[in-house]
Design a protein around this motif. Structure first.
Motif, mmCIF file in Angstrom:
data_model
loop_
_atom_site.group_PDB
_atom_site.id
_atom_site.type_symbol
_atom_site.label_atom_id
_atom_site.label_comp_id
_atom_site.label_asym_id
_atom_site.label_seq_id
_atom_site.Cartn_x
_atom_site.Cartn_y
_atom_site.Cartn_z
ATOM 1 N N VAL A 181 0.836 -1.200 0.000
ATOM 2 C CA VAL A 181 0.000 0.000 0.000
ATOM 3 C C VAL A 181 0.872 1.252 0.000
ATOM 4 O O VAL A 181 0.619 2.202 -0.764
ATOM 5 C CB VAL A 181 -0.954 0.007 1.218
ATOM 6 N N ILE A 182 1.907 1.263 0.822
ATOM 7 C CA ILE A 182 2.807 2.427 0.881
ATOM 8 C C ILE A 182 3.500 2.630 -0.464
ATOM 9 O O ILE A 182 3.577 3.759 -0.977
ATOM 10 C CB ILE A 182 3.866 2.259 1.986
ATOM 11 N N LEU A 183 3.988 1.542 -1.060
ATOM 12 C CA LEU A 183 4.696 1.646 -2.347
ATOM 13 C C LEU A 183 3.789 2.169 -3.451
ATOM 14 O O LEU A 183 4.148 3.093 -4.191
ATOM 15 C CB LEU A 183 5.260 0.279 -2.738
ATOM 16 N N PHE A 184 2.604 1.597 -3.576
ATOM 17 C CA PHE A 184 1.706 1.998 -4.664
ATOM 18 C C PHE A 184 1.109 3.381 -4.435
ATOM 19 O O PHE A 184 0.715 4.046 -5.404
ATOM 20 C CB PHE A 184 0.596 0.959 -4.839
ATOM 21 N N SER A 185 1.043 3.830 -3.178
ATOM 22 C CA SER A 185 0.505 5.169 -2.912
ATOM 23 C C SER A 185 1.410 6.255 -3.492
ATOM 24 O O SER A 185 0.989 7.410 -3.625
ATOM 25 C CB SER A 185 0.338 5.386 -1.404
ATOM 26 N N ARG A 186 2.618 5.891 -3.855
ATOM 27 C CA ARG A 186 3.571 6.848 -4.411
ATOM 28 C C ARG A 186 3.453 6.969 -5.930
ATOM 29 O O ARG A 186 4.172 7.758 -6.546
ATOM 30 C CB ARG A 186 4.996 6.438 -4.021
ATOM 31 N N ILE A 187 2.580 6.194 -6.525
ATOM 32 C CA ILE A 187 2.363 6.247 -7.977
ATOM 33 C C ILE A 187 1.286 7.281 -8.267
ATOM 34 O O ILE A 187 0.191 7.230 -7.716
ATOM 35 C CB ILE A 187 1.939 4.874 -8.523
ATOM 36 N N ASN A 188 1.583 8.216 -9.135
ATOM 37 C CA ASN A 188 0.616 9.265 -9.461
ATOM 38 C C ASN A 188 0.347 9.348 -10.961
ATOM 39 O O ASN A 188 0.207 10.432 -11.528
ATOM 40 C CB ASN A 188 1.112 10.624 -8.959
ATOM 41 N N LYS A 189 0.270 8.197 -11.608
ATOM 42 C CA LYS A 189 -0.044 8.165 -13.035
ATOM 43 C C LYS A 189 -0.834 6.898 -13.344
ATOM 44 O O LYS A 189 -1.333 6.244 -12.432
ATOM 45 C CB LYS A 189 1.237 8.235 -13.860
ATOM 46 N N TYR A 190 -0.970 6.620 -14.620
ATOM 47 C CA TYR A 190 -1.772 5.476 -15.085
ATOM 48 C C TYR A 190 -3.248 5.629 -14.714
ATOM 49 O O TYR A 190 -3.915 4.690 -14.310
ATOM 50 C CB TYR A 190 -1.229 4.152 -14.536
ATOM 51 N N GLU A 191 -3.748 6.870 -14.870
ATOM 52 C CA GLU A 191 -5.145 7.149 -14.541
ATOM 53 C C GLU A 191 -6.097 6.295 -15.378
ATOM 54 O O GLU A 191 -7.163 5.890 -14.889
ATOM 55 C CB GLU A 191 -5.434 8.629 -14.768
ATOM 56 N N ARG A 192 -5.739 6.002 -16.609
ATOM 57 C CA ARG A 192 -6.633 5.250 -17.500
ATOM 58 C C ARG A 192 -6.849 3.826 -17.006
ATOM 59 O O ARG A 192 -7.886 3.218 -17.254
ATOM 60 C CB ARG A 192 -6.065 5.241 -18.924
ATOM 61 N N ILE A 193 -5.852 3.279 -16.305
ATOM 62 C CA ILE A 193 -6.001 1.948 -15.715
ATOM 63 C C ILE A 193 -6.719 2.059 -14.372
ATOM 64 O O ILE A 193 -7.593 1.256 -14.048
ATOM 65 C CB ILE A 193 -4.622 1.286 -15.528
ATOM 66 N N ALA A 194 -6.350 3.080 -13.607
ATOM 67 C CA ALA A 194 -6.893 3.239 -12.254
ATOM 68 C C ALA A 194 -8.407 3.414 -12.248
ATOM 69 O O ALA A 194 -9.072 3.050 -11.269
ATOM 70 C CB ALA A 194 -6.229 4.437 -11.572
ATOM 71 N N LYS A 195 -8.976 3.946 -13.329
ATOM 72 C CA LYS A 195 -10.413 4.235 -13.344
ATOM 73 C C LYS A 195 -11.276 2.974 -13.287
ATOM 74 O O LYS A 195 -12.473 3.053 -13.046
ATOM 75 C CB LYS A 195 -10.781 5.052 -14.585
ATOM 76 N N TYR A 196 -10.657 1.801 -13.490
ATOM 77 C CA TYR A 196 -11.406 0.547 -13.437
ATOM 78 C C TYR A 196 -11.376 -0.087 -12.043
ATOM 79 O O TYR A 196 -11.900 -1.180 -11.854
ATOM 80 C CB TYR A 196 -10.843 -0.452 -14.457
ATOM 81 N N SER A 197 -10.790 0.597 -11.090
ATOM 82 C CA SER A 197 -10.629 0.002 -9.757
ATOM 83 C C SER A 197 -11.964 -0.284 -9.079
ATOM 84 O O SER A 197 -12.049 -1.171 -8.224
ATOM 85 C CB SER A 197 -9.781 0.916 -8.869
ATOM 86 N N TYR A 198 -13.013 0.462 -9.446
ATOM 87 C CA TYR A 198 -14.319 0.255 -8.818
ATOM 88 C C TYR A 198 -14.912 -1.116 -9.153
ATOM 89 O O TYR A 198 -15.866 -1.564 -8.516
ATOM 90 C CB TYR A 198 -15.292 1.362 -9.245
ATOM 91 N N LEU A 199 -14.333 -1.795 -10.148
ATOM 92 C CA LEU A 199 -14.818 -3.112 -10.555
ATOM 93 C C LEU A 199 -14.164 -4.242 -9.757
ATOM 94 O O LEU A 199 -14.587 -5.398 -9.873
ATOM 95 C CB LEU A 199 -14.555 -3.333 -12.047
ATOM 96 N N ALA A 200 -13.160 -3.918 -8.960
ATOM 97 C CA ALA A 200 -12.351 -4.952 -8.296
ATOM 98 C C ALA A 200 -13.173 -5.855 -7.384
ATOM 99 O O ALA A 200 -13.037 -7.081 -7.414
ATOM 100 C CB ALA A 200 -11.209 -4.297 -7.511
ATOM 101 N N PHE A 201 -14.027 -5.269 -6.561
ATOM 102 C CA PHE A 201 -14.794 -6.072 -5.604
ATOM 103 C C PHE A 201 -15.720 -7.061 -6.313
ATOM 104 O O PHE A 201 -15.919 -8.185 -5.861
ATOM 105 C CB PHE A 201 -15.600 -5.151 -4.684
ATOM 106 N N GLY A 202 -16.262 -6.644 -7.447
ATOM 107 C CA GLY A 202 -17.130 -7.528 -8.216
ATOM 108 C C GLY A 202 -16.398 -8.751 -8.746
ATOM 109 O O GLY A 202 -16.990 -9.834 -8.879
ATOM 110 N N ILE A 203 -15.127 -8.594 -9.051
ATOM 111 C CA ILE A 203 -14.330 -9.733 -9.535
ATOM 112 C C ILE A 203 -14.214 -10.782 -8.439
ATOM 113 O O ILE A 203 -14.290 -11.986 -8.697
ATOM 114 C CB ILE A 203 -12.930 -9.254 -9.990
ATOM 115 N N TYR A 204 -14.041 -10.328 -7.214
ATOM 116 C CA TYR A 204 -14.004 -11.243 -6.066
ATOM 117 C C TYR A 204 -15.341 -11.945 -5.892
ATOM 118 O O TYR A 204 -15.404 -13.170 -5.709
ATOM 119 C CB TYR A 204 -13.637 -10.455 -4.808
ATOM 120 N N LEU A 205 -16.436 -11.183 -5.953
ATOM 121 C CA LEU A 205 -17.767 -11.756 -5.758
ATOM 122 C C LEU A 205 -18.092 -12.780 -6.838
ATOM 123 O O LEU A 205 -18.726 -13.802 -6.561
ATOM 124 C CB LEU A 205 -18.817 -10.635 -5.757
ATOM 125 N N PHE A 206 -17.660 -12.500 -8.044
ATOM 126 C CA PHE A 206 -17.889 -13.434 -9.153
ATOM 127 C C PHE A 206 -17.271 -14.799 -8.864
ATOM 128 O O PHE A 206 -17.900 -15.842 -9.056
ATOM 129 C CB PHE A 206 -17.314 -12.852 -10.451
#
Length: 352
Positions: A243-268
Motif C-alpha cells: 500500500v505504501i509503495l503503490f501510494s507513491r504512484i501518481n499516473k496510469y489514470e486510464r487503468i486506475a479508473k477501473y478500480s471500482y470493478l475490483a470487488f465484483g471480480i471477487y464476488l464473481f
C-alpha cells in the motif's frame, strides 16, 4: 491525510484482485493440493501463494489508509453493496442454472441472505466494519499524535503477533470481522502517523521480500503453518508495504479508473456455482506440464478469471444503473432510519 484521488492505490486494488485470482487458482483450482511435497512444483507454487497472500490484508488496510475524518457515513453505499452481493449470490446463480450448471448443496433461499449466510466471508466482515466505522473514526482521528504509533504497535502485537501463542482474540486466521476492523484501524493510524512513509522504495521492497522469504522458509523447511494466515505478522507487513509503495504512484489514470470493478471480480469467483462447479480442481492438470509452462499457464488462467469477473461486474453496473438501484437504496435507508428512530424513542429516559 490523502486529499485527492490516489491513482496508485486504485491500481493496487486491481493488482491485489489479480493476486486473489491467483490464490483461488492455486487453492480452489487444486494446484497446491496436487503438488507433491519436495518437488519443484511444490516449492514454486507455494512461493507464488505466499507472494499473493497479502492481498486480502491490503484491501482492508486501504480502507483505513484512505479514510477521512468523517463521523457521518452514508449507509446507502452499504445497501448498494448488499444489492451487489445479492446479484452474485442469487441472480448470477439463477442465470448459470439456466445455462445448465448445477448448484448443489445450499438452497436458493439461503443465497438470498449473503451477509448472515457468510457466503462471502469478506463482505460479512466488511459489513460490520461499515456499521461501526463512524464510531471508530471518532476515536481514531482524535488520538494524539504521540499515541498514534503506540496504538499501531499495540494492535500489531495483540492481534497479529499474539496469534503465534494462542488465538485469544478469535481472529480465525484473519477470516473474521475483528481482524478486518483491526486492519482498518491500523490503516488509519499508519496514514496519520506516517508509518513507513519515510522509507525509500528500495527499503520497502527489501522488507517485502524479507517477509516473503521468512514466511516461505517457515513453511517449506520448518513446516510452521501459522505464518501463512491473514493475521500473520509477515503477511500483514507485506500488505502494508504494498500500500505504501503503490501510494507513491501518481499516473496510469486510464487503468486506475477501473478500480471500482475490483470487488465484483471477487464476488464473481465466490459465487457458489463458479466456486464449487467451475473452479473446483479445474487446474490440477497444469502440473503435468514443465514447471515454467505450468506457472505461466496458472498466471494466464488467473488473468482470464480476472477479465471474465471484470466484464460480468461491468454488466452488473450497467444493469443496476438502468434500474436505478441507487434510488432504491436511498429509499430503503430512509425506511430503516425511520424504524430505528422509532425504536430509539422507546429507550429514551423520561421522568414521567
Amino acid at each position: 491525510m490523502i486529499s485527492k484521488r490516489n491513482y496508485g492505490i486504485d491500481i493496487l486494488r486491481l493488482v491485489m484482485m489479480f493476486m486473489i485470482c491467483i490464490l483461488h487458482c492455486l487453492n480452489q483450482g487444486g494446484i497446491l493440493t496436487a503438488s507433491i511435497y519436495g518437488t519443484s512444483y511444490y516449492m514454486v507454487f507455494w512461493l507464488l501463494e505466499i507472494i499473493c497472500y497479502c492481498a486480502v490484508d491490503g484491501f482492508a488496510f486501504i480502507s483505513g489508509y484512505t479514510a477521512k475524518d468523517n463521523f457521518k457515513i452514508d449507509y446507502t453505499k452499504l445497501i448498494n453493496m448488499w444489492f451487489q452481493v445479492l446479484f452474485y449470490s442469487f441472480i448470477l446463480t439463477i442465470v448459470l442454472m439456466i445455462f445448465g450448471f448445477k448448484m448443489g448443496g445450499n438452497s436458493l433461499i439461503y443465497l438470498l441472505f449473503p451477509v448472515t449466510s457468510e457466503s462471502y466471508w469478506y463482505f460479512t466482515a466488511y459489513f460490520v466494519l461499515e456499521i461501526v466505522k463512524p464510531f471508530l473514526n471518532k476515536m481514531l482521528f482524535m488520538i494524539e499524535e504521540t499515541m498514534q504509533i503506540k496504538c499501531f504497535i499495540v494492535l500489531f502485537l495483540l492481534f497479529s503477533c499474539q496469534g503465534f501463542i494462542a488465538n485469544s482474540y478469535k481472529t480465525m486466521g484473519g477470516y473474521s470481522a475483528i481482524w478486518i476492523i483491526v486492519i482498518y484501524c491500523m490503516g488509519v493510524l499508519a496514514q496519520r502517523a506516517h508509518i513507513f512513509m519515510n522509507y525509500s522504495n528500495k527499503t520497502l521492497i527489501l522488507i517485502f521480500f524479507s517477509c516473503i522469504g521468512l514466511t516461505y522458509e517457515m513453511h517449506i523447511f520448518l513446516d510452521i503453518q501459522k505464518f501463512i494466515n491473514y493475521d500473520s505478522p509477515t503477511i500483514l507487513i507485506c500488505g502494508i508495504v504494498l500500500v505504501i509503495l503503490f501510494s507513491r504512484i501518481n499516473k496510469y489514470e486510464r487503468i486506475a479508473k477501473y478500480s471500482y470493478l475490483a470487488f465484483g471480480i471477487y464476488l464473481f469467483q465466490l459465487n457458489k456455482i463458479v466456486w464449487n462447479s467451475i473452479l473446483k480442481d479445474a487446474f490440477i492438470s497444469l502440473i503435468d506440464y514443465p514447471i515454467i509452462i505450468s506457472v505461466i499457464l496458472c498466471i494466464i488462467f488467473s488473468f482470464i478469471i480476472f477479465i471474465i469477473g471484470l466484464l460480468v461486474e461491468k454488466i452488473r453496473c450497467y444493469l443496476f444503473k438502468r434500474i436505478r438501484i441507487d434510488n432504491l437504496s436511498r429509499r430503503i435507508f430512509k425506511i430503516l432510519t425511520d424504524i430505528i428512530n422509532k425504536i430509539a424513542v422507546l429507550f429514551e429516559y423520561s421522568e414521567n
